[in-house]
Design a protein around this motif. Structure first.
Motif, PDB file in Angstrom:
ATOM      1  N   UNK A 133       5.003  74.989  -8.628  1.00 50.64           N
ATOM      2  CA  UNK A 133       6.242  74.475  -9.205  1.00 50.64           C
ATOM      3  C   UNK A 133       6.652  75.296 -10.425  1.00 50.64           C
ATOM      4  N   UNK A 134       5.703  75.577 -11.298  1.00 46.93           N
ATOM      5  CA  UNK A 134       5.977  76.361 -12.506  1.00 46.93           C
ATOM      6  C   UNK A 134       6.483  77.747 -12.130  1.00 46.93           C
ATOM      7  N   UNK A 135       5.854  78.377 -11.152  1.00 42.76           N
ATOM      8  CA  UNK A 135       6.279  79.712 -10.725  1.00 42.76           C
ATOM      9  C   UNK A 135       7.698  79.678 -10.146  1.00 42.76           C
ATOM     10  N   UNK A 136       8.002  78.649  -9.382  1.00 45.11           N
ATOM     11  CA  UNK A 136       9.355  78.497  -8.828  1.00 45.11           C
ATOM     12  C   UNK A 136      10.366  78.313  -9.958  1.00 45.11           C
ATOM     13  N   UNK A 137      10.032  77.449 -10.914  1.00 42.91           N
ATOM     14  CA  UNK A 137      10.943  77.205 -12.039  1.00 42.91           C
ATOM     15  C   UNK A 137      11.191  78.466 -12.853  1.00 42.91           C
ATOM     16  N   UNK A 138      10.158  79.258 -13.057  1.00 45.32           N
ATOM     17  CA  UNK A 138      10.339  80.516 -13.808  1.00 45.32           C
ATOM     18  C   UNK A 138      11.367  81.406 -13.115  1.00 45.32           C
ATOM     19  N   UNK A 139      11.277  81.484 -11.797  1.00 42.56           N
ATOM     20  CA  UNK A 139      12.197  82.345 -11.050  1.00 42.56           C
ATOM     21  C   UNK A 139      13.620  81.803 -11.062  1.00 42.56           C
ATOM     22  N   UNK A 140      13.785  80.521 -10.782  1.00 43.56           N
ATOM     23  CA  UNK A 140      15.155  80.002 -10.657  1.00 43.56           C
ATOM     24  C   UNK A 140      15.841  79.799 -12.003  1.00 43.56           C
ATOM     25  N   UNK A 141      15.083  79.776 -13.093  1.00 44.94           N
ATOM     26  CA  UNK A 141      15.734  79.739 -14.408  1.00 44.94           C
ATOM     27  C   UNK A 141      16.514  81.017 -14.666  1.00 44.94           C
ATOM     28  N   UNK A 142      16.065  82.099 -14.100  1.00 45.14           N
ATOM     29  CA  UNK A 142      16.736  83.382 -14.312  1.00 45.14           C
ATOM     30  C   UNK A 142      17.796  83.658 -13.269  1.00 45.14           C
ATOM     31  N   UNK A 143      17.650  83.087 -12.070  1.00 45.52           N
ATOM     32  CA  UNK A 143      18.657  83.245 -11.016  1.00 45.52           C
ATOM     33  C   UNK A 143      18.456  82.134  -9.995  1.00 45.52           C
ATOM     34  N   UNK A 144      19.240  81.076 -10.128  1.00 46.75           N
ATOM     35  CA  UNK A 144      19.064  79.947  -9.223  1.00 46.75           C
ATOM     36  C   UNK A 144      19.708  80.179  -7.859  1.00 46.75           C
ATOM     37  N   UNK A 145      20.245  81.373  -7.641  1.00 41.01           N
ATOM     38  CA  UNK A 145      20.800  81.707  -6.330  1.00 41.01           C
ATOM     39  C   UNK A 145      19.846  82.562  -5.498  1.00 41.01           C
ATOM     40  N   UNK A 146      18.630  82.758  -5.998  1.00 39.98           N
ATOM     41  CA  UNK A 146      17.641  83.505  -5.216  1.00 39.98           C
ATOM     42  C   UNK A 146      17.411  82.803  -3.885  1.00 39.98           C
TER      43      UNK A 146
ATOM     44  N   UNK B 147      13.563  82.188   0.695  1.00 41.90           N
ATOM     45  CA  UNK B 147      12.612  83.101   1.327  1.00 41.90           C
ATOM     46  C   UNK B 147      12.032  84.053   0.287  1.00 41.90           C
ATOM     47  N   UNK B 148      12.885  84.588  -0.608  1.00 48.57           N
ATOM     48  CA  UNK B 148      12.416  85.496  -1.658  1.00 48.57           C
ATOM     49  C   UNK B 148      11.532  84.764  -2.666  1.00 48.57           C
ATOM     50  N   UNK B 149      11.906  83.557  -2.997  1.00 47.19           N
ATOM     51  CA  UNK B 149      11.086  82.753  -3.909  1.00 47.19           C
ATOM     52  C   UNK B 149       9.728  82.525  -3.278  1.00 47.19           C
ATOM     53  N   UNK B 150       9.742  82.143  -2.009  1.00 46.01           N
ATOM     54  CA  UNK B 150       8.488  81.898  -1.287  1.00 46.01           C
ATOM     55  C   UNK B 150       7.584  83.120  -1.274  1.00 46.01           C
ATOM     56  N   UNK B 151       8.164  84.280  -1.029  1.00 43.83           N
ATOM     57  CA  UNK B 151       7.376  85.518  -1.024  1.00 43.83           C
ATOM     58  C   UNK B 151       6.771  85.779  -2.406  1.00 43.83           C
ATOM     59  N   UNK B 152       7.543  85.503  -3.446  1.00 43.72           N
ATOM     60  CA  UNK B 152       7.076  85.770  -4.801  1.00 43.72           C
ATOM     61  C   UNK B 152       5.962  84.823  -5.234  1.00 43.72           C
ATOM     62  N   UNK B 153       5.973  83.592  -4.707  1.00 37.80           N
ATOM     63  CA  UNK B 153       4.980  82.606  -5.149  1.00 37.80           C
ATOM     64  C   UNK B 153       3.965  82.259  -4.060  1.00 37.80           C
ATOM     65  N   UNK B 154       4.030  82.946  -2.931  1.00 35.89           N
ATOM     66  CA  UNK B 154       3.105  82.750  -1.807  1.00 35.89           C
ATOM     67  C   UNK B 154       3.210  81.364  -1.173  1.00 35.89           C
ATOM     68  N   UNK B 155       4.463  80.949  -0.899  1.00 35.81           N
ATOM     69  CA  UNK B 155       4.731  79.708  -0.174  1.00 35.81           C
ATOM     70  C   UNK B 155       5.780  79.998   0.900  1.00 35.81           C
ATOM     71  N   UNK B 156       5.866  79.121   1.884  1.00 36.70           N
ATOM     72  CA  UNK B 156       6.911  79.257   2.892  1.00 36.70           C
ATOM     73  C   UNK B 156       8.246  78.810   2.298  1.00 36.70           C
TER      74      UNK B 156
END
Length: 153
Positions: A8-21, A24-33
Protein backbone atom coordinates in the motif's frame (compact mmCIF):
# COMPACT_ATOMS: atom_id res chain seq x y z
CA UNK A 1 -9.38 1.48 8.68
CA UNK A 2 -7.19 -1.36 7.53
CA UNK A 3 -3.50 -1.04 8.42
CA UNK A 4 -1.34 -0.11 5.44
CA UNK A 5 1.25 -2.66 4.42
CA UNK A 6 4.42 -2.16 2.39
CA UNK A 7 2.54 -2.69 -0.90
CA UNK A 8 0.00 0.00 0.00
CA UNK A 9 2.79 2.43 0.93
CA UNK A 10 4.62 1.72 -2.33
CA UNK A 11 1.43 2.29 -4.33
CA UNK A 12 0.75 5.55 -2.48
CA UNK A 13 4.28 6.80 -3.15
CA UNK A 14 3.78 6.27 -6.87
CA UNK A 15 0.30 7.73 -7.23
CA UNK A 16 1.13 10.81 -5.17
CA UNK A 17 3.44 11.83 -7.98
CA UNK A 18 1.18 10.73 -10.85
CA UNK A 19 -2.25 9.33 -10.11
CA UNK A 20 -2.79 8.61 -13.81
CA UNK A 21 -0.16 5.86 -13.89
CA UNK A 22 -1.67 2.73 -15.42
CA UNK A 23 -2.32 0.07 -12.80
CA UNK A 24 -0.24 -2.35 -14.84
CA UNK A 25 2.80 -0.04 -14.45
CA UNK A 26 2.13 0.38 -10.74
CA UNK A 27 1.85 -3.38 -10.39
CA UNK A 28 5.16 -3.92 -12.17
CA UNK A 29 6.86 -1.36 -9.94
CA UNK A 30 5.57 -2.88 -6.69
CA UNK A 31 5.45 -6.56 -7.76
CA UNK A 32 1.66 -6.99 -7.72
CA UNK A 33 -0.89 -7.79 -10.40
CA UNK A 34 -2.93 -4.93 -11.88
CA UNK A 35 -6.18 -6.32 -10.35
CA UNK A 36 -4.50 -6.41 -6.92
CA UNK A 37 -3.36 -2.82 -7.34
CA UNK A 38 -6.89 -1.84 -8.35
CA UNK A 39 -8.41 -3.53 -5.28
CA UNK A 40 -5.91 -1.85 -2.96
CA UNK A 41 -6.49 1.60 -4.48
CA UNK A 42 -10.28 1.19 -4.25
CA UNK A 43 -9.97 0.08 -0.60
CA UNK A 44 -7.76 3.06 0.24
CA UNK A 45 -10.24 5.41 -1.47
CA UNK A 46 -13.18 3.85 0.40
CA UNK A 47 -11.35 4.12 3.73
CA UNK A 48 -10.36 7.75 3.13
CA UNK A 49 -6.61 7.11 2.94
CA UNK A 50 -6.77 8.55 -0.57
CA UNK A 51 -8.77 11.70 0.06
CA UNK A 52 -9.09 12.92 -3.53
CA UNK A 53 -7.84 12.54 -7.07
CA UNK A 54 -7.30 16.10 -8.27
CA UNK A 55 -5.27 18.16 -10.72
CA UNK A 56 -2.80 20.61 -9.22
CA UNK A 57 -3.31 23.91 -11.01
CA UNK A 58 -0.67 26.65 -10.90
CA UNK A 59 -2.47 29.68 -9.45
CA UNK A 60 -0.71 32.14 -11.75
CA UNK A 61 -1.93 30.19 -14.78
CA UNK A 62 -5.53 31.03 -13.81
CA UNK A 63 -4.97 34.67 -12.84
CA UNK A 64 -4.10 34.22 -9.15
CA UNK A 65 -0.40 35.15 -9.06
CA UNK A 66 -0.18 36.20 -5.39
CA UNK A 67 0.22 33.66 -2.63
CA UNK A 68 -0.39 35.21 0.77
CA UNK A 69 0.06 33.57 4.16
CA UNK A 70 -2.02 35.04 6.97
CA UNK A 71 -1.85 34.43 10.71
CA UNK A 72 -5.21 35.20 12.32
CA UNK A 73 -5.82 35.79 16.02
CA UNK A 74 -9.44 35.75 17.24
CA UNK A 75 -10.90 37.98 19.93
CA UNK A 76 -13.00 35.17 21.40
CA UNK A 77 -11.92 31.54 21.29
CA UNK A 78 -15.14 29.89 22.40
CA UNK A 79 -16.01 26.70 20.52
CA UNK A 80 -18.85 28.52 18.74
CA UNK A 81 -16.54 31.33 17.58
CA UNK A 82 -13.85 28.90 16.45
CA UNK A 83 -16.42 26.84 14.52
CA UNK A 84 -17.79 30.01 12.90
CA UNK A 85 -14.30 31.07 11.82
CA UNK A 86 -13.59 27.60 10.42
CA UNK A 87 -16.81 27.74 8.41
CA UNK A 88 -16.07 31.24 7.05
CA UNK A 89 -12.53 30.27 6.02
CA UNK A 90 -13.69 26.96 4.53
CA UNK A 91 -16.26 28.79 2.37
CA UNK A 92 -13.90 31.50 1.07
CA UNK A 93 -12.62 30.64 -2.43
CA UNK A 94 -9.36 32.55 -1.85
CA UNK A 95 -8.41 30.22 1.01
CA UNK A 96 -6.41 27.32 -0.39
CA UNK A 97 -5.44 25.95 3.02
CA UNK A 98 -6.66 26.71 6.52
CA UNK A 99 -4.94 25.40 9.63
CA UNK A 100 -6.27 25.77 13.18
CA UNK A 101 -3.01 26.07 15.13
CA UNK A 102 -1.48 26.46 18.58
CA UNK A 103 0.63 29.43 19.60
CA UNK A 104 -0.07 33.15 19.27
CA UNK A 105 -2.19 32.79 16.14
CA UNK A 106 -5.39 30.76 16.06
CA UNK A 107 -5.40 30.11 12.31
CA UNK A 108 -2.89 30.13 9.48
CA UNK A 109 -4.37 30.67 6.03
CA UNK A 110 -2.77 30.18 2.62
CA UNK A 111 -4.49 32.36 0.03
CA UNK A 112 -4.33 32.64 -3.75
CA UNK A 113 -5.42 36.08 -4.97
CA UNK A 114 -5.27 38.10 -8.17
CA UNK A 115 -3.93 41.33 -6.66
CA UNK A 116 -3.31 43.26 -3.47
CA UNK A 117 -6.64 45.00 -3.95
CA UNK A 118 -8.31 41.58 -4.06
CA UNK A 119 -6.50 40.74 -0.82
CA UNK A 120 -7.67 44.00 0.73
CA UNK A 121 -11.27 43.12 -0.19
CA UNK A 122 -10.75 39.68 1.38
CA UNK A 123 -9.47 41.23 4.63
CA UNK A 124 -12.44 43.58 4.83
CA UNK A 125 -14.92 40.74 4.24
CA UNK A 126 -13.28 38.06 6.37
CA UNK A 127 -11.54 39.95 9.18
CA UNK A 128 -13.12 43.37 9.68
CA UNK A 129 -16.75 42.45 9.06
CA UNK A 130 -16.61 39.26 11.14
CA UNK A 131 -16.32 41.13 14.42
CA UNK A 132 -14.20 38.41 16.00
CA UNK A 133 -10.71 38.99 14.58
CA UNK A 134 -8.35 40.61 17.07
CA UNK A 135 -5.49 40.94 14.59
CA UNK A 136 -3.92 39.35 11.55
CA UNK A 137 -0.41 39.24 10.17
CA UNK A 138 0.23 39.10 6.43
CA UNK A 139 3.17 37.44 4.70
CA UNK A 140 3.46 37.74 0.92
CA UNK A 141 5.22 34.86 -0.77
CA UNK A 142 8.04 35.99 -3.06
CA UNK A 143 8.78 32.53 -4.48
CA UNK A 144 7.10 29.13 -4.26
CA UNK A 145 10.12 27.00 -3.39
CA UNK A 146 8.16 23.77 -3.04
CA UNK A 147 4.65 23.14 -4.21
CA UNK A 148 2.66 19.99 -3.82
CA UNK A 149 0.94 17.59 -1.54
CA UNK A 150 3.10 14.47 -1.70
CA UNK A 151 3.84 13.07 1.76
CA UNK A 152 7.38 11.94 2.41
CA UNK A 153 6.81 8.56 4.04
Amino acid sequence: MTALDSFDIAILRLIQHDNRLPQREIGEAVNLSAPSVQRRIRRMEAEGVIAANVAQVLPEAVGLPLTIIVEVELLSETPAHIDAAKQRFRAAPEVQQCHYVTGEADFVLILAVASMSAYEEFTRRMFFESGNVKKFRTLVSMDRVKYGTALGF
